[in-house]
Design an enzyme around this catalytic site. Sequence first.
Site, PDB file in Angstrom:
ATOM      1  N   HIS A  13     -10.202  -6.382  -8.644  1.00 37.27           N
ATOM      2  CA  HIS A  13     -11.528  -6.219  -9.253  1.00 37.27           C
ATOM      3  C   HIS A  13     -11.965  -7.464 -10.009  1.00 37.27           C
ATOM      4  CE1 HIS A  13      -9.886  -5.947 -13.321  1.00 37.27           C
ATOM      5  NE2 HIS A  13      -8.916  -5.207 -12.814  1.00 37.27           N
ATOM      6  N   ASN A  19     -10.159  -8.243 -19.941  1.00 36.33           N
ATOM      7  CA  ASN A  19      -9.481  -9.409 -19.367  1.00 36.33           C
ATOM      8  C   ASN A  19      -9.714 -10.631 -20.248  1.00 36.33           C
ATOM      9  OD1 ASN A  19     -10.343  -8.428 -15.989  1.00 36.33           O
ATOM     10  ND2 ASN A  19      -8.382  -8.142 -17.051  1.00 36.33           N
ATOM     11  N   GLN A  25      -5.395  -3.110 -19.977  1.00 35.03           N
ATOM     12  CA  GLN A  25      -6.349  -2.080 -19.569  1.00 35.03           C
ATOM     13  C   GLN A  25      -5.650  -0.833 -19.051  1.00 35.03           C
ATOM     14  OE1 GLN A  25     -10.247  -4.169 -17.975  1.00 35.03           O
ATOM     15  NE2 GLN A  25      -8.449  -5.066 -16.993  1.00 35.03           N
ATOM     16  N   GLU A  86      -4.498   1.321 -11.546  1.00 36.53           N
ATOM     17  CA  GLU A  86      -3.575   0.362 -12.158  1.00 36.53           C
ATOM     18  C   GLU A  86      -2.397   1.092 -12.791  1.00 36.53           C
ATOM     19  OE1 GLU A  86      -2.011  -2.218 -12.223  1.00 36.53           O
ATOM     20  OE2 GLU A  86      -3.303  -3.765 -13.110  1.00 36.53           O
ATOM     21  N   GLY A 154      -4.661  -5.909 -10.551  1.00 38.28           N
ATOM     22  CA  GLY A 154      -3.755  -7.040 -10.413  1.00 38.28           C
ATOM     23  C   GLY A 154      -2.289  -6.672 -10.309  1.00 38.28           C
TER      24      GLY A 154
END
Length: 233
Positions: A13, A19, A25, A86, A154
């Site tokens: 994303h 970030n 997050q 995530e 990520g």
Amino acid sequence: MSAGMTQLILVRHGRTEFNAENRLQGQLDVPLSAEGVAQADRVAPVISWLRPQAIVCSPLSRAHQTAAAIGRACGVEPVDDARLKEIDVGEWSGLRAEDLFRDDPRYEAGMVSDSDFRRPGGETGTEVMDRIAGAIDAIATEHEGERVVVVSHGFALRTGMCRLLGGDYTASRAWGGLSNCSWSLMDRFGDAEMARRGLDRRWRLRAYNCTVPAKPQGPAGGEGEGQAPIVGV
């Protein structure tokens, strides 16, 4: 693309305010920042050149917003899949990494060790990489022979790709982090294609952490001319 092969375009994303602030997050539903929206708009036409037939994304808004931008460019409606969320960092959600290093010895101990660990109230890295790898494999099986965009996060994508290639959590720590709105390419071979090619592994990594940088500033401060290059890191 050859018969018997499915291609996955794995996209992280775009950037969020968390970030920018180096906050964890996890599974908090943090939207894209203005910069993240711009990143998604830049990467969308590049992904569209690959002509994907489907887009599957994490339902968290930062991933769904990125997928929606890609979908508009491709003429494909994204589908949410909760398995692509995530890692759940539990009690550490929303906290800054530098504060955790200072205040919580569990964080520093986990970050400097090659051994896996459970985030307090959350998941282990191994649980996440198994969840993501399983989801990607299932998506590829459902869309066999197609090119599919998967938009996720990520840590999730990095560890999931490592697992698909046979690695464990320790091996995943040697992989570089994924940039916001980067994309990576993986091929999944069917049984017949594996036999034809003499392969003993189903998955192949073709590209990792490719990005479209913003246009550089010209000498007078204006935008440089021409299409920004595609960079693979």
